[in-house]
Design an enzyme around this catalytic site. Structure first.
Site, PDB file in Angstrom:
ATOM      1  CB  SER A 185      -5.548   4.908   1.942  1.00 31.91           C
ATOM      2  OG  SER A 185      -5.354   5.991   1.060  1.00 31.91           O
TER       3      SER A 185
ATOM      4  CE  LYS B  60      -3.871   2.179   0.287  1.00 34.99           C
ATOM      5  NZ  LYS B  60      -3.449   2.862  -0.953  1.00 34.99           N
TER       6      LYS B  60
ATOM      7  CE  LYS C   5       4.297   7.533   5.713  1.00 32.55           C
ATOM      8  NZ  LYS C   5       4.148   8.498   4.608  1.00 32.55           N
TER       9      LYS C   5
ATOM     10  CE  LYS D 217       4.868   7.348  -2.391  1.00 33.85           C
ATOM     11  NZ  LYS D 217       4.029   7.942  -1.335  1.00 33.85           N
TER      12      LYS D 217
ATOM     13  CD  GLN E 288       3.228   4.668   2.200  1.00 34.91           C
ATOM     14  OE1 GLN E 288       3.721   5.531   1.496  1.00 34.91           O
ATOM     15  NE2 GLN E 288       2.122   4.883   2.898  1.00 34.91           N
TER      16      GLN E 288
ATOM     17  N   GLY F   8      -2.584   8.328  -4.428  1.00 36.03           N
ATOM     18  CA  GLY F   8      -1.916   9.497  -4.991  1.00 36.03           C
ATOM     19  C   GLY F   8      -0.666   9.885  -4.203  1.00 36.03           C
ATOM     20  CG  ASP F   9       3.558  10.951  -3.125  1.00 31.14           C
ATOM     21  OD1 ASP F   9       3.450  10.792  -1.905  1.00 31.14           O
ATOM     22  OD2 ASP F   9       4.552  11.509  -3.628  1.00 31.14           O
TER      23      ASP F   9
HETATM   24  P1  NDP Z   1       1.187  17.838  -4.283  1.00 30.29           P
HETATM   25  O1  NDP Z   1       1.692  17.476  -5.638  1.00 30.29           O
HETATM   26  O2  NDP Z   1      -0.264  18.050  -4.071  1.00 30.29           O
HETATM   27  O3  NDP Z   1       1.948  19.138  -3.742  1.00 30.29           O
HETATM   28  C1  NDP Z   1       3.333  19.174  -3.629  1.00 30.29           C
HETATM   29  C2  NDP Z   1       3.744  20.574  -3.219  1.00 30.29           C
HETATM   30  O4  NDP Z   1       5.141  20.565  -2.933  1.00 30.29           O
HETATM   31  C3  NDP Z   1       3.532  21.610  -4.303  1.00 30.29           C
HETATM   32  O5  NDP Z   1       3.305  22.861  -3.720  1.00 30.29           O
HETATM   33  C4  NDP Z   1       4.880  21.592  -5.038  1.00 30.29           C
HETATM   34  O6  NDP Z   1       5.191  22.798  -5.714  1.00 30.29           O
HETATM   35  C5  NDP Z   1       5.832  21.393  -3.877  1.00 30.29           C
HETATM   36  N1  NDP Z   1       7.039  20.684  -4.368  1.00 30.29           N
HETATM   37  C6  NDP Z   1       7.073  19.459  -4.973  1.00 30.29           C
HETATM   38  N2  NDP Z   1       8.327  19.140  -5.313  1.00 30.29           N
HETATM   39  C7  NDP Z   1       9.082  20.176  -4.926  1.00 30.29           C
HETATM   40  C8  NDP Z   1      10.467  20.456  -4.989  1.00 30.29           C
HETATM   41  N3  NDP Z   1      11.334  19.576  -5.560  1.00 30.29           N
HETATM   42  N4  NDP Z   1      10.906  21.633  -4.474  1.00 30.29           N
HETATM   43  C9  NDP Z   1      10.041  22.495  -3.891  1.00 30.29           C
HETATM   44  N5  NDP Z   1       8.723  22.294  -3.805  1.00 30.29           N
HETATM   45  C10 NDP Z   1       8.253  21.156  -4.317  1.00 30.29           C
HETATM   46  O7  NDP Z   1       1.740  16.660  -3.311  1.00 30.29           O
HETATM   47  P2  NDP Z   1       1.239  16.264  -1.863  1.00 30.29           P
HETATM   48  O8  NDP Z   1       0.801  17.465  -1.125  1.00 30.29           O
HETATM   49  O9  NDP Z   1       0.335  15.105  -1.999  1.00 30.29           O
HETATM   50  O10 NDP Z   1       2.592  15.690  -1.215  1.00 30.29           O
HETATM   51  C11 NDP Z   1       3.514  16.501  -0.502  1.00 30.29           C
HETATM   52  C12 NDP Z   1       4.415  15.641   0.349  1.00 30.29           C
HETATM   53  O11 NDP Z   1       3.610  14.889   1.283  1.00 30.29           O
HETATM   54  C13 NDP Z   1       5.232  14.577  -0.401  1.00 30.29           C
HETATM   55  O12 NDP Z   1       6.466  14.382   0.280  1.00 30.29           O
HETATM   56  C14 NDP Z   1       4.382  13.343  -0.264  1.00 30.29           C
HETATM   57  O13 NDP Z   1       5.136  12.144  -0.419  1.00 30.29           O
HETATM   58  C15 NDP Z   1       3.879  13.499   1.158  1.00 30.29           C
HETATM   59  N6  NDP Z   1       2.679  12.738   1.502  1.00 30.29           N
HETATM   60  C16 NDP Z   1       1.516  12.890   0.806  1.00 30.29           C
HETATM   61  C17 NDP Z   1       0.402  12.188   1.168  1.00 30.29           C
HETATM   62  C18 NDP Z   1      -0.923  12.407   0.518  1.00 30.29           C
HETATM   63  O14 NDP Z   1      -1.913  11.842   1.005  1.00 30.29           O
HETATM   64  N7  NDP Z   1      -1.024  13.209  -0.523  1.00 30.29           N
HETATM   65  C19 NDP Z   1       0.454  11.176   2.246  1.00 30.29           C
HETATM   66  C20 NDP Z   1       1.702  11.154   2.979  1.00 30.29           C
HETATM   67  C21 NDP Z   1       2.766  11.895   2.572  1.00 30.29           C
HETATM   68  P3  NDP Z   1       5.075  22.826  -7.337  1.00 30.29           P
HETATM   69  O15 NDP Z   1       3.608  22.761  -7.619  1.00 30.29           O
HETATM   70  O16 NDP Z   1       5.724  24.112  -7.714  1.00 30.29           O
HETATM   71  O17 NDP Z   1       5.841  21.616  -7.832  1.00 30.29           O
END
Ligand code: NDP
Length: 451
Positions: free
Chosen positions: A383, A93, A117, A129, A114, A168-169
């Site tokens: 999830s 997962k 977690k 993943k 993961q 998603g991620d």
């Molecule tokens: P999104 O794609 O919705 O948002 C990511 C955000 O981070 C955007 O604002 C993006 O900016 C910024 N970002 C991405 N890459 C970079 C980078 N290299 N440098 C600077 N800013 C960056 O992703 P999520 O919010 O879903 O995920 C964010 C984090 O949380 C990740 O580490 C993910 O693995 C983790 N996570 C997410 C979960 C979920 O349920 N969604 C669950 C657990 C963890 P820009 O648009 O400019 O790229």
């Protein structure tokens, strides 16, 4: 090999040798092994049956070609990945990430994290993943759909609601999940709702899944603050990112009375001392898909934007920091600036956003620090609740689902807190999370024999 028990050093050396050129994976394994010295000192049986070596080696790694045709009729090629890390507790997962930086080492680090977690949630889910180096930015809907369909044409044979369940991620939201699930359904001729989570409500999604990671991180930090007799109320908060995790962290922090004064994307950050206006941020990011500078432009006087190459969001003084963008976004220098400005708690919404140096700075300064594998587990926990609803062909209310989420986050907080105490490091949530997650996975692996 610094800070690693000498019995565990050969394991790390082997991981580095076997996974050359994958620094993020080495970093994630290093951090967990650092915590396990205390476990093997107390319970040496965990060194038997090569349990720790097996936990560091994914059960299966799938790498494949994704050909697709762009809107100009040109053939494009991307690379797809799915790392099925550990299934001792349940089906693999973990989410799918679409970002140009994706490579097998990044997917492996995410799958490894993961696994622990998911164990911390107490739900029956293993760790995995996946993703691709595909960049969804600037692509048309039709291009996104063709890409997702091509990816699933290969990946579908490796998935199943009892086998491997993606979500998603970064770069993968409702739209992408819909296209991937649709192609899976078509190829298998089965409406297997539980094979994907993060689905839209209309076809089997769960209420509160969109909000779960950000809300969950906020619940975790709130529980940490309570251990020192305080709360979010009246605190200044900085949240990096402006994607799914960041937006719903901001929403819940504001609900708890905190004031979020800065957020960012990869182009830079904005500061709004009056508090980020969430409806405007959602319009810019979720509806128009614009850059964060647009927030400062639309707000006008008093709100400013700083480009990523001109400064760091972590220079903004705050009481609570919630890094919610990506891995290694918060350096030792950033941590030192936060400490100097009086930060009292840090909750990692993203996966491994703080570098090892940053974590050391926080722990040395007595800052309450919640590692991502515990603090952002609310997403995957919800999830698992989505899978429960799918299995029973049921659909719960938002309140019912959020209540379960809040209870799970409280449980994870308390488990980490108690485990840290039990192993002689009170208040160290990094140690608590690594040990509690490890013990649950390793105990199951031991019972299942050498497989
Ligand atoms: P999104 O794609 O919705 O948002 C990511 C955000 O981070 C955007 O604002 C993006 O900016 C910024 N970002 C991405 N890459 C970079 C980078 N290299 N440098 C600077 N800013 C960056 O992703 P999520 O919010 O879903 O995920 C964010 C984090 O949380 C990740 O580490 C993910 O693995 C983790 N996570 C997410 C979960 C979920 O349920 N969604 C669950 C657990 C963890 P820009 O648009 O400019 O790229």
């Amino acid at each position: 090999m610094k800070n690693i028990d000498e019995k565990l050093q050969p394991i790390l050396a082997q991981v580095i040798r076997r996974n050359a050129g994958e620094p993020e994976f080495h970093q994630a394994v290093h951090e967990v092994l650092e915590s396990l010295g205390r476990v093997v000192a107390k319970q040496p049986h965990f060194l038997d049956q090569a349990l720790i070596e097996r936990i560091c080696e994914p059960e299966r790694q799938i790498i494949f070609r994704i050909p697709w045709v762009d809107d100009h009729g040109h053939v494009q090629i991307n690379r797809g990945f799915r790392v099925q890390f550990n299934s001792a507790l349940g089906p693999y997962k973990g989410g799918m990430r679409f970002h140009p930086s994706v490579n097998v080492g990044i997917i492996k680090f995410l799958g490894f994290e993961q696994t622990f977690k998911n164990a911390l949630t107490g739900m029956p889910i293993g760790g995995g993943k996946g993703g691709s180096d595909f960049d969804p930015k600037g692509k048309s809907d039709a291009e996104i759909m063709r890409f997702c369909q091509s990816l699933m044409t290969e990946l579908h044979r490796h998935l199943g609601d009892q086998t491997d369940v993606p979500a998603g991620d970064i770069g993968v939201g409702r739209r992408e999940i819909g296209y991937m699930f649709g192609q899976y359904k078509r190829l298998n001729n089965r409406f297997e709702a539980g094979v994907f989570t993060g689905k839209a409500l209309a076809y089997g999604g769960s209420r509160a899944r969109t909000e779960a990671t950000g809300y969950g991180n906020t619940y975790f930090v709130q529980a940490m603050l309570q251990t020192r007799g305080t709360s979010f109320d009246g605190k200044k908060v900085v949240v990096s990112g402006s994607g799914n995790v960041a937006i719903y962290s901001i929403e819940k922090v504001q609900f708890f009375g905190g004031k979020v004064i800065a957020c960012s994307d990869s182009t830079g950050y904005v500061v709004d001392e009056n508090g980020i206006e969430l409806a405007l941020l959602k319009d810019i990011k979720e509806v128009r898909r614009e850059r964060i500078s647009e927030y400062a432009r639309r707000k006008g006087a008093g709100v400013y934007f700083i480009a990523a190459d001109k400064g760091s969001i972590w220079d903004v003084a705050c009481d609570v920091a919630m890094p919610s963008a990506t891995q290694n976004e918060l350096s030792g220098k950033d941590a030192a600036a936060l400490v100097k400005n009086g930060v009292m708690a840090v909750g990692e919404g993203a996966n491994m956003p703080s570098t090892p140096e940053a974590i050391r700075v926080f722990l040395d300064a007595g800052v309450m620090f919640a590692p991502g594998k515990a603090a952002n587990a609310g997403g995957v926990a919800t999830s698992a609740l989505e899978m429960q609803q799918n299995a029973s062909r049921d659909s719960w209310t938002f309140e019912q689902t959020e209540m379960r989420l809040a209870a799970i986050m409280r449980g994870i907080h308390d488990t980490c807190h108690q485990t840290a105490e039990e192993y002689g490091a009170p208040g160290n949530y990094v140690l608590g999370a690594n040990i509690a997650g490890f013990v649950r996975v390793a105990e199951s692996m031991r019972m299942l024999g050498v497989i």
